[in-house]
Design a protein around this motif. Structure first.
Motif, short mmCIF file in Angstrom:
data_model
loop_
_atom_site.label_atom_id
_atom_site.label_comp_id
_atom_site.label_asym_id
_atom_site.label_seq_id
_atom_site.Cartn_x
_atom_site.Cartn_y
_atom_site.Cartn_z
N PHE A 48 0.85 -1.19 0.00
CA PHE A 48 0.00 0.00 0.00
C PHE A 48 0.88 1.24 0.00
O PHE A 48 1.85 1.32 0.77
CB PHE A 48 -0.89 -0.03 1.25
CG PHE A 48 -1.93 1.04 1.31
CD1 PHE A 48 -3.00 1.05 0.43
CD2 PHE A 48 -1.85 2.05 2.25
CE1 PHE A 48 -3.97 2.04 0.48
CE2 PHE A 48 -2.80 3.04 2.32
CZ PHE A 48 -3.87 3.05 1.43
N ASP A 49 0.58 2.20 -0.87
CA ASP A 49 1.41 3.40 -0.97
C ASP A 49 0.84 4.60 -0.23
O ASP A 49 1.29 5.73 -0.42
CB ASP A 49 1.66 3.76 -2.44
CG ASP A 49 0.40 4.17 -3.19
OD1 ASP A 49 -0.68 4.28 -2.56
OD2 ASP A 49 0.49 4.38 -4.41
N GLY A 50 -0.16 4.36 0.61
CA GLY A 50 -0.78 5.44 1.36
C GLY A 50 -2.05 5.95 0.71
O GLY A 50 -2.87 6.60 1.36
N THR A 51 -2.21 5.66 -0.58
CA THR A 51 -3.40 6.08 -1.32
C THR A 51 -4.14 4.91 -1.93
O THR A 51 -5.37 4.83 -1.86
CB THR A 51 -3.01 7.07 -2.44
OG1 THR A 51 -2.32 8.19 -1.87
CG2 THR A 51 -4.25 7.57 -3.18
N SER A 52 -3.40 3.99 -2.51
CA SER A 52 -4.03 2.87 -3.20
C SER A 52 -3.20 1.61 -3.02
O SER A 52 -2.02 1.66 -2.64
CB SER A 52 -4.20 3.18 -4.69
OG SER A 52 -2.93 3.44 -5.28
N VAL A 53 -3.83 0.47 -3.31
CA VAL A 53 -3.15 -0.82 -3.22
C VAL A 53 -2.28 -1.01 -4.45
O VAL A 53 -2.75 -0.93 -5.59
CB VAL A 53 -4.18 -1.97 -3.11
CG1 VAL A 53 -3.47 -3.32 -3.22
CG2 VAL A 53 -4.95 -1.87 -1.80
N VAL A 54 -0.99 -1.23 -4.23
CA VAL A 54 -0.04 -1.46 -5.32
C VAL A 54 -0.06 -2.92 -5.75
O VAL A 54 0.05 -3.24 -6.93
CB VAL A 54 1.38 -1.04 -4.88
CG1 VAL A 54 2.42 -1.39 -5.95
CG2 VAL A 54 1.42 0.45 -4.57
N MET A 55 -0.21 -3.81 -4.76
CA MET A 55 -0.22 -5.24 -5.05
C MET A 55 -0.97 -5.98 -3.95
O MET A 55 -0.73 -5.73 -2.76
CB MET A 55 1.22 -5.77 -5.14
CG MET A 55 1.33 -7.27 -5.38
SD MET A 55 3.08 -7.77 -5.44
CE MET A 55 2.90 -9.54 -5.62
N ASN A 56 -1.89 -6.85 -4.33
CA ASN A 56 -2.58 -7.72 -3.37
C ASN A 56 -1.77 -8.99 -3.19
O ASN A 56 -1.46 -9.68 -4.16
CB ASN A 56 -3.99 -8.07 -3.86
CG ASN A 56 -4.94 -6.91 -3.72
OD1 ASN A 56 -5.05 -6.31 -2.67
ND2 ASN A 56 -5.66 -6.61 -4.81
#
Length: 402
Positions: free
Chosen positions: A228-236
């Motif tokens: 998580f980059d603080g805004t959105s999920v980068v990788m599940n």
């Protein structure tokens, strides 16, 4: 206001506006623990305990589940993993400087835990598994969530530049052989504990390098593990379930180097069950050495237990090579020779007393350094592996492989 402070407001009888008065914390200054008597400070609902944890080698300072919720008292944080065992006569004291470990027969500090740049006013063991130190105004000065060891619990993140370190074993809480690094380049990587942060030494990479320098590994309350980059999920990494307070999740890099997600209910008779093992659904790893090899006592790898006399560098009259199918290692060779055949590679290794394992491919024989690392079974392998683990029975004239 942080989530930890909000939780603590449930415990406080009040925060005064007078800076000279101390906020009433669950654990006040001068509170102390000893291994033999009052050994832990408990969270509000008795789910978690901070303090002295018994191990086969002595006591360590840990955050663990209490036996009321978890009969095995699973550890989720350990102080000073380089040398976690403290003297039996230790006393832990909460002071303005931090948690001080002393011997009862000495005023000398043995270990300082959670020291802070601001004077500490009190502490609390929270019901989410976070042990927190506060200043006099109730602001967090230090917390175990910022200094993870081998585990993450829900609500906790592995921030850029930090890592999880495996324990040496299930009962030995010292630093083990593996680590999970959340790199500042955005890549989540598994290494052995002594390796450099370079791709050649990695045995897993998330492939997210370059996606940002603010990516964290985050475990959410429903068991959803993601980058998580603080805004959105980068990788599940895992999918989440339905949020329920009846199920607890735990992420841990285990002593065998496999990164697992566990779940259990809060029922005392329940136990932890792995619901996700490793990456890419590699969930049945069996970390062991080949026959004739032993795991080295420190570090990662296997070493031959075959005793050789190198006064005669040509070992062909005493030993033989065994071809190993479907196995390969990190290709870390000390010598590469051009040979005409697989047999030529065997002969080249036998004539070099330093050679134990050789890899052959397309006319090249590569003699491998020991210890062997990152060995794995694969059904499709370009290299042919030869292993020196056969010796001749002088009387019978037969080749005996160990």
């Amino acid at each position: 206001m942080s989530a930890a402070v909000v939780l603590l407001l449930l415990f406080f009888s009040g925060i005064t506006s007078n800076a000279d008065e101390v906020t009433k914390f669950p654990i006040s200054l001068s509170s102390s623990l000893t291994p033999s008597t009052n050994s832990t400070w408990l969270s509000h609902s008795n789910k978690f305990a901070f303090g002295f944890y018994p191990t086969p080698n002595g006591y360590a300072v840990c955050v663990s589940f209490t036996s009321y919720f978890d009969k095995s008292r699973t550890v989720v944080w350990t102080a000073n993993t380089d040398d976690p065992i403290v003297p039996d006569n230790a006393v832990m004291l909460l002071t303005e400087d931090g948690l001080v470990l002393k011997s009862t027969d000495s005023s000398e500090t043995v270990v300082m835990i959670g020291n802070s740049s601001r004077p500490i006013g009190g502490a609390a063991m929270l019901d989410n598994g976070n042990f927190v130190l506060f200043d006099y105004h109730g602001s967090v000065t230090w917390q175990t969530f910022d200094h993870p060891t081998d585990c993450l619990v829900p609500g906790q993140s592995l921030s850029p530049g930090t890592q999880l370190l495996s324990h040496a074993s299930e009962t030995d809480l010292r630093k083990g052989m593996f680590r999970l690094k959340m790199q500042i380049d955005g890549n989540l990587v598994l290494y052995d504990s002594d390796s450099l942060d370079v791709s050649i030494d990695a045995y897993y990479e998330s492939g997210t390098a370059g996606r940002g320098n603010n990516i964290s590994l985050t475990l959410q309350n429903d068991g959803h593990l993601c980058l998580f980059d603080g805004t959105s999920v980068v990788m599940n990494i895992t999918t989440g379930g339905n949020l329920t307070f009846e199920v607890l999740y735990l992420v841990r890099i285990d002593p065998d180097g496999i990164f697992r997600v566990y779940s259990r209910s809060w029922q005392p008779e329940d136990d932890w069950r792995p619901i996700y093992c490793g990456y890419k659904d590699v969930d049945a790893a069996d970390c062991r050495c080949l026959p004739g090899y032993d795991r080295i006592s420190s570090g990662v790898g296997c070493i031959s237990n075959l005793v050789m006399d190198c006064s005669d560098k040509d070992q062909s009259s005493k030993f033989g090579m065994t071809r190993i199918q479907y196995v390969t290692w990190e290709d870390n060779y000390y010598s590469a020779l051009d040979v005409s055949s697989e047999q030529g590679c065997e002969e080249a290794c036998l004539k070099d007393c330093s050679c134990r394992v050789a890899l052959y491919r397309n006319g090249q024989c590569r003699k491998q350094k020991l210890p062997l690392r990152y060995g794995r079974w694969q059904t499709v392998i370009e290299d042919v592996a030869f292993d020196l683990r056969c010796l001749f029975d002088i009387k019978g004239g037969t080749l005996i492989c160990i």
